[in-house]
Design a protein around this motif. Structure first.
Motif, PDB file in Angstrom:
ATOM      1  N   SER A   1       0.931  -1.098   0.153  1.00 37.96           N
ATOM      2  CA  SER A   1       0.081  -0.054   0.028  1.00 37.96           C
ATOM      3  C   SER A   1       0.781   1.005   0.124  1.00 37.96           C
ATOM      4  O   SER A   1       0.627   2.168  -0.717  1.00 37.96           O
ATOM      5  N   TRP A   2       1.699   1.148   0.664  1.00 36.19           N
ATOM      6  CA  TRP A   2       2.913   2.423   0.796  1.00 36.19           C
ATOM      7  C   TRP A   2       3.545   2.433  -0.486  1.00 36.19           C
ATOM      8  O   TRP A   2       3.403   3.823  -1.073  1.00 36.19           O
ATOM      9  N   PHE A   3       3.933   1.405  -1.220  1.00 44.54           N
ATOM     10  CA  PHE A   3       4.599   1.608  -2.462  1.00 44.54           C
ATOM     11  C   PHE A   3       3.614   1.992  -3.511  1.00 44.54           C
ATOM     12  O   PHE A   3       4.176   2.956  -4.419  1.00 44.54           O
ATOM     13  N   LEU A   4       2.636   1.559  -3.472  1.00 40.77           N
ATOM     14  CA  LEU A   4       1.688   2.096  -4.399  1.00 40.77           C
ATOM     15  C   LEU A   4       0.875   3.449  -4.436  1.00 40.77           C
ATOM     16  O   LEU A   4       0.348   4.233  -5.279  1.00 40.77           O
ATOM     17  N   GLY A   5       1.314   3.906  -3.223  1.00 45.02           N
ATOM     18  CA  GLY A   5       1.197   5.230  -2.857  1.00 45.02           C
ATOM     19  C   GLY A   5       1.807   6.357  -3.302  1.00 45.02           C
ATOM     20  O   GLY A   5       1.525   7.537  -3.465  1.00 45.02           O
ATOM     21  N   ILE A   6       3.070   5.991  -3.762  1.00 37.94           N
ATOM     22  CA  ILE A   6       4.200   6.778  -4.238  1.00 37.94           C
ATOM     23  C   ILE A   6       3.858   7.248  -5.415  1.00 37.94           C
ATOM     24  O   ILE A   6       3.402   6.759  -6.293  1.00 37.94           O
ATOM     25  N   LYS A   7       3.899   8.694  -5.620  1.00 32.20           N
ATOM     26  CA  LYS A   7       3.650   9.417  -6.899  1.00 32.20           C
ATOM     27  C   LYS A   7       4.249   8.593  -7.999  1.00 32.20           C
ATOM     28  O   LYS A   7       5.469   8.357  -8.037  1.00 32.20           O
ATOM     29  N   GLY A   8       3.481   8.437  -9.114  1.00 30.30           N
ATOM     30  CA  GLY A   8       4.090   7.664 -10.106  1.00 30.30           C
ATOM     31  C   GLY A   8       3.847   6.060 -10.132  1.00 30.30           C
ATOM     32  O   GLY A   8       3.716   5.530 -11.221  1.00 30.30           O
ATOM     33  N   ASN A   9       3.352   5.838  -9.056  1.00 27.45           N
ATOM     34  CA  ASN A   9       3.072   4.170  -8.946  1.00 27.45           C
ATOM     35  C   ASN A   9       1.557   3.913  -8.898  1.00 27.45           C
ATOM     36  O   ASN A   9       1.058   2.806  -8.690  1.00 27.45           O
ATOM     37  N   GLU A  10       0.698   5.046  -9.108  1.00 31.37           N
ATOM     38  CA  GLU A  10      -0.400   4.768  -8.790  1.00 31.37           C
ATOM     39  C   GLU A  10      -1.312   3.827  -9.914  1.00 31.37           C
ATOM     40  O   GLU A  10      -2.332   3.476  -9.966  1.00 31.37           O
TER      41      GLU A  10
ATOM     42  N   LEU B   1       0.165   1.189 -11.147  1.00 33.36           N
ATOM     43  CA  LEU B   1       0.439  -0.167 -10.987  1.00 33.36           C
ATOM     44  C   LEU B   1      -0.654  -1.034 -10.276  1.00 33.36           C
ATOM     45  O   LEU B   1      -1.268  -0.422  -9.689  1.00 33.36           O
ATOM     46  N   PHE B   2      -0.529  -2.299 -10.571  1.00 30.16           N
ATOM     47  CA  PHE B   2      -1.454  -3.091  -9.738  1.00 30.16           C
ATOM     48  C   PHE B   2      -1.365  -3.599  -8.436  1.00 30.16           C
ATOM     49  O   PHE B   2       0.044  -3.874  -8.130  1.00 30.16           O
ATOM     50  N   ARG B   3      -2.181  -3.673  -7.873  1.00 27.12           N
ATOM     51  CA  ARG B   3      -1.981  -4.313  -6.447  1.00 27.12           C
ATOM     52  C   ARG B   3      -2.181  -5.784  -6.589  1.00 27.12           C
ATOM     53  O   ARG B   3      -3.191  -6.504  -7.162  1.00 27.12           O
ATOM     54  N   VAL B   4      -0.899  -6.535  -6.735  1.00 29.95           N
ATOM     55  CA  VAL B   4      -1.213  -8.167  -6.625  1.00 29.95           C
ATOM     56  C   VAL B   4      -1.462  -8.673  -5.286  1.00 29.95           C
ATOM     57  O   VAL B   4      -0.656  -8.364  -4.366  1.00 29.95           O
ATOM     58  N   PRO B   5      -2.355  -9.509  -5.335  1.00 28.84           N
ATOM     59  CA  PRO B   5      -2.480 -10.162  -4.081  1.00 28.84           C
ATOM     60  C   PRO B   5      -1.467 -10.870  -3.341  1.00 28.84           C
ATOM     61  O   PRO B   5      -0.589 -11.410  -4.279  1.00 28.84           O
ATOM     62  N   ILE B   6      -1.283 -10.782  -1.973  1.00 27.56           N
ATOM     63  CA  ILE B   6      -0.209 -11.268  -1.307  1.00 27.56           C
ATOM     64  C   ILE B   6       0.032 -12.995  -1.660  1.00 27.56           C
ATOM     65  O   ILE B   6       0.972 -13.312  -1.979  1.00 27.56           O
TER      66      ILE B   6
ATOM     67  N   TYR C   1       1.227 -11.229 -13.378  1.00 21.96           N
ATOM     68  CA  TYR C   1      -0.069 -11.547 -12.747  1.00 21.96           C
ATOM     69  C   TYR C   1      -1.305 -11.128 -13.564  1.00 21.96           C
ATOM     70  O   TYR C   1      -2.238 -12.189 -13.731  1.00 21.96           O
ATOM     71  N   ILE C   2      -1.152 -10.252 -14.414  1.00 23.83           N
ATOM     72  CA  ILE C   2      -2.351 -10.113 -15.229  1.00 23.83           C
ATOM     73  C   ILE C   2      -2.616 -11.151 -16.159  1.00 23.83           C
ATOM     74  O   ILE C   2      -3.656 -11.516 -16.583  1.00 23.83           O
ATOM     75  N   MET C   3      -1.505 -11.611 -16.762  1.00 28.18           N
ATOM     76  CA  MET C   3      -1.761 -12.636 -17.897  1.00 28.18           C
ATOM     77  C   MET C   3      -2.118 -14.135 -17.018  1.00 28.18           C
ATOM     78  O   MET C   3      -2.332 -14.854 -17.744  1.00 28.18           O
ATOM     79  N   SER C   4      -2.079 -14.015 -15.855  1.00 27.37           N
ATOM     80  CA  SER C   4      -2.329 -15.262 -15.123  1.00 27.37           C
ATOM     81  C   SER C   4      -3.670 -15.289 -14.559  1.00 27.37           C
ATOM     82  O   SER C   4      -4.213 -16.158 -14.056  1.00 27.37           O
TER      83      SER C   4
END
Ligand SMILES: [Zn+2]
Length: 135
Positions: free
Chosen positions: A12-21, A23-28, A77-80
């Motif tokens: 969540s922290w990482f995807l909150g960085i500007k420029g990363n918004e 990106l997809f959240r990949v399930p743990i 992930y997307i392709m799977s």
């Protein structure tokens, strides 16, 4: 993809960085499975940071490979994932910036100079990542 999750995780922290918004959240659970199967070189510490649900960017240390590694996941992930594959096939994402190609492509994080270059486009036909171009 917008299922509520713990907001203090590294992801969540990482995807909150500007420029990363974008990106997809990949399930743990996919990350864990992927770590076991994809054969990427990694360190246990890196996985621990990525999966840390109590991550504090001002306190916890990172090892430098987390961003690089996480950036490699989304395309796979997307392709799977069936839903994401449908999204892809429907053309919800970008197309390859090469005029001679225009293959449906995927937004991915680059494997280096991550933050500076923001999102790049991965083209399965060219098998290459290219800078994002705004239309
Ligand atoms: Zn292409």
């Amino acid at each position: 993809m917008s299922r509520p999750q713990n907001n203090s995780s590294w992801i969540s922290w990482f995807l909150g960085i500007k420029g990363n918004e974008y990106l997809f959240r990949v399930p743990i659970d996919y990350i864990q499975e992927t770590f076991n199967q994809m054969g990427l070189e990694y360190f246990t510490e890196t996985l621990q940071v990525i999966l840390n649900l109590g991550f504090d960017s001002s306190f916890d240390c990172v090892f430098g490979d987390e961003e690089k590694w996480y950036g490699l996941i989304p395309a796979r992930y997307i392709m799977s994932e069936r839903g994401m594959r449908q999204k892809y096939e429907r053309g919800d994402f970008e197309v390859c910036p090469k005029l001679s190609c225009r293959q449906k492509a995927l937004p991915v994080g680059p494997s280096d100079v991550w933050v500076k270059s923001n999102v790049k486009i991965f083209c399965p036909r060219c098998n290459d990542t290219q800078p994002h171009q705004s239309h």
